[in-house]
Design an enzyme around this catalytic site. Structure first.
Site, mmCIF file in Angstrom:
data_model
loop_
_atom_site.group_PDB
_atom_site.id
_atom_site.type_symbol
_atom_site.label_atom_id
_atom_site.label_comp_id
_atom_site.label_asym_id
_atom_site.label_seq_id
_atom_site.Cartn_x
_atom_site.Cartn_y
_atom_site.Cartn_z
ATOM 1 N N THR A 213 -66.559 -35.289 42.456
ATOM 2 C CA THR A 213 -67.808 -34.901 43.112
ATOM 3 C C THR A 213 -68.107 -33.429 42.889
ATOM 4 O O THR A 213 -69.267 -33.045 42.647
ATOM 5 C CB THR A 213 -67.744 -35.215 44.615
ATOM 6 N N ASP A 266 -48.209 -43.465 42.581
ATOM 7 C CA ASP A 266 -49.398 -43.499 43.434
ATOM 8 C C ASP A 266 -49.150 -44.492 44.555
ATOM 9 O O ASP A 266 -49.819 -45.520 44.663
ATOM 10 C CB ASP A 266 -50.632 -43.891 42.606
#
Length: 510
Positions: A213, A266
């Site tokens: 973003t 992860d």
């Protein structure tokens, strides 16, 4: 106190050794004998209360470091925070005591909150090498208790800046990532701002994706805001879209990520600690969390999504955050653009209500914005979605975005899409049946995104669309010839798109 002759002058060496701290000592050093430090390769650089652990490199090149100097690589120079020419001392580095807790964890023991606090503090201050960080991550990946997870989240939030806001309701929206083009935050934030809720949105830059973003917002405005700048913008416009790394939120997480990604570590627990520690440090009170579920997304099954949701809800409740978890479709990219410029184009198309704006990006943004607005106690329950659409359709969200851009500092000259282009075309007639989010993201990144803002992929077909043989499926944009060749080579091998049940390979049109 040491004599002045025990000091070296620091010299900036323009070598990027990120994430490691690296310093350079001349073999002919007139102050220290380099051989004294060769055994462990780690030294401690100090100047008063400032201390930094670094890897030592001995050099015979006097243009790098003179005999009375200590060369300091770019990351170490930034973290040390001293002016070039300042005097420093060096000494053999003492291994961090917290490594004892890591060794016990490797042996199967549960760590205490004090152990975890010490580890995270040492990680955040760059006292761990990548090898030591990997040992900690792998040991934690084998098993992590809920108490350890809570302690890790709190320690990570406390490892850097903690922002306080003078408001009872501070909202945020976060996506766990993995879906190219999913730039909903840049639409949600101005909708929420136009409604009147406070949303200080801090986002990361891309690490392995084609854009974060912050990278996409930077096409339109400055994102390197200080805390004072963030408070000013939010005070004026109710929201900001800033780069979180500039305000030092949960810095231990940024260090851990540099090792997690290459090792493909992860775990759910690490993901929860990473996300919630940053939200806690940013001062958020209420969060909407978007979990895309799909065959090539980070979360690939409904069962995994439910387990992650439950963990997020548990930890959020324990640390005082209100969270609303939303499952969304992660089967394909969102919008048409993948890469900063192309994603910014899509965002502005939605905000300006253009007829050809990506319908999926608009719908997902309204869904998430509605869930954020539902936190407003003044709204009737479930009215958030309707209110979000009113604000978007009326142009109030666009006006809010323009004010946010002006308050942050409008980009002087918006970047354009890369001029080196090639189209991936269908090799047969049929229906697009699947899209590999991971591979499409890799191709866009090889094309140069996000380093080159104009690099990326422009999608022409999505799942369910009909394609005839020779129809373009997507266009690669690059700004640099070698990146262009790398991206084409990967797309030629496998485009990441399936038509009529067959993977599209070897069909590129320039």
């Amino acid at each position: 106190m040491a004599a002045q002759t025990d000091y070296l002058k620091i010299k900036y060496v323009a070598i990027d050794t990120d994430p490691e701290n690296t310093v350079f000592l001349s073999r002919q050093c007139t102050v220290y004998r380099p051989e004294e430090f060769r055994a462990l390769k780690k030294i401690e650089v100090s100047a008063g209360t400032k201390k930094l652990l670094a890897t030592l490199v001995v050099t015979d090149d006097h243009t790098i470091t003179a005999p009375d100097e200590l060369g300091v690589g770019a990351p170490a120079f930034r973290r040390l925070g001293l002016a070039e020419g300042a005097s420093v001392q060096i000494a053999q580095a003492t291994p961090p005591r917290s490594l004892d807790a890591v060794r016990r964890k490797i042996g199967g023991e549960v760590m205490s909150a004090e152990d975890i606090k010490a580890i995270i503090t040492d990680v955040a201050t760059h006292r761990y090498s990548p090898m030591e960080i990997a040992a900690y991550l792998i040991a934690s990946a084998s098993f992590t208790t809920t108490d350890e997870l809570l302690a890790t989240t709190r320690a990570m939030a406390e490892s850097g800046t903690e922002i306080k806001w003078n408001a009872p309701l501070i909202v945020d929206k976060h996506c766990i990532g993995g879906i190219p083009g999913n730039r909903t935050s840049m639409i949600v934030a101005p909708i929420v701002a136009a409604h009147g809720l406070k949303m200080p949105k801090t986002s990361s830059r891309a690490i392995t994706s084609p854009s974060g973003t912050a990278d996409t917002m930077e096409v339109l405005a400055n994102v390197a805001l200080s805390i004072d700048d963030m408070k000013r913008v939010v005070g004026l416009e109710n929201a900001c879209l800033a780069w979180g790394g500039h305000v030092n939120l949960s810095p231990a997480d940024d260090v851990l990520i540099t090792v997690e990604r290459p090792l493909a570590i992860d775990t759910r627990e690490q993901m929860v600690a990473s996300i919630l520690s940053k939200k806690l440090a940013a001062g958020s009170t209420h969060i909407v969390l978007d979990i895309p579920v799909g065959p090539t997304a980070k979360v690939r099954s409904q069962g995994d999504a439910v387990r992650l949701r439950k963990l997020m809800e548990y930890v959020s409740a324990e640390i005082g955050l209100v969270i609303d978890v939303v499952f969304t479709d992660g089967a394909q990219p969102v919008g048409r653009g993948v890469g900063p410029v192309l994603e910014a184009r899509d965002v502005m198309a939605v905000l300006t209500n253009q007829p050809d704006a990506p319908a999926d990006l608009r719908a997902r943004s309204l869904l998430l914005a509605g869930r954020v607005l539902d936190f407003d106690p003044a709204l009737r329950g479930g009215a958030g979605r309707v209110r979000a659409q009113e604000l978007l359709d009326s142009g109030e969200a666009l006006a809010a975005m323009e004010r946010i851009i002006e308050a942050q500092g409008r980009a002087a000259s918006p970047a354009c899409a890369g001029e080196l282009t090639a189209e991936i075309v269908a090799t047969c007639d049929g229906v697009v049946g699947a899209m590999d989010c991971f591979r499409i993201a890799r191709i866009a990144r090889l094309a140069g995104a996000p380093t080159d803002k104009g690099a990326g992929i422009d999608l022409f077909k999505k799942i369910g669309d009909h394609a005839r043989k020779g129809d373009p499926l997507y266009r690669i944009h690059s700004c640099f010839a070698s990146d262009f060749e790398f991206a084409k080579a990967m797309a030629h091998e496998d485009s990441g798109v399936m038509v009529d049940g067959t993977a599209v390979r070897g069909s590129i049109k320039e």
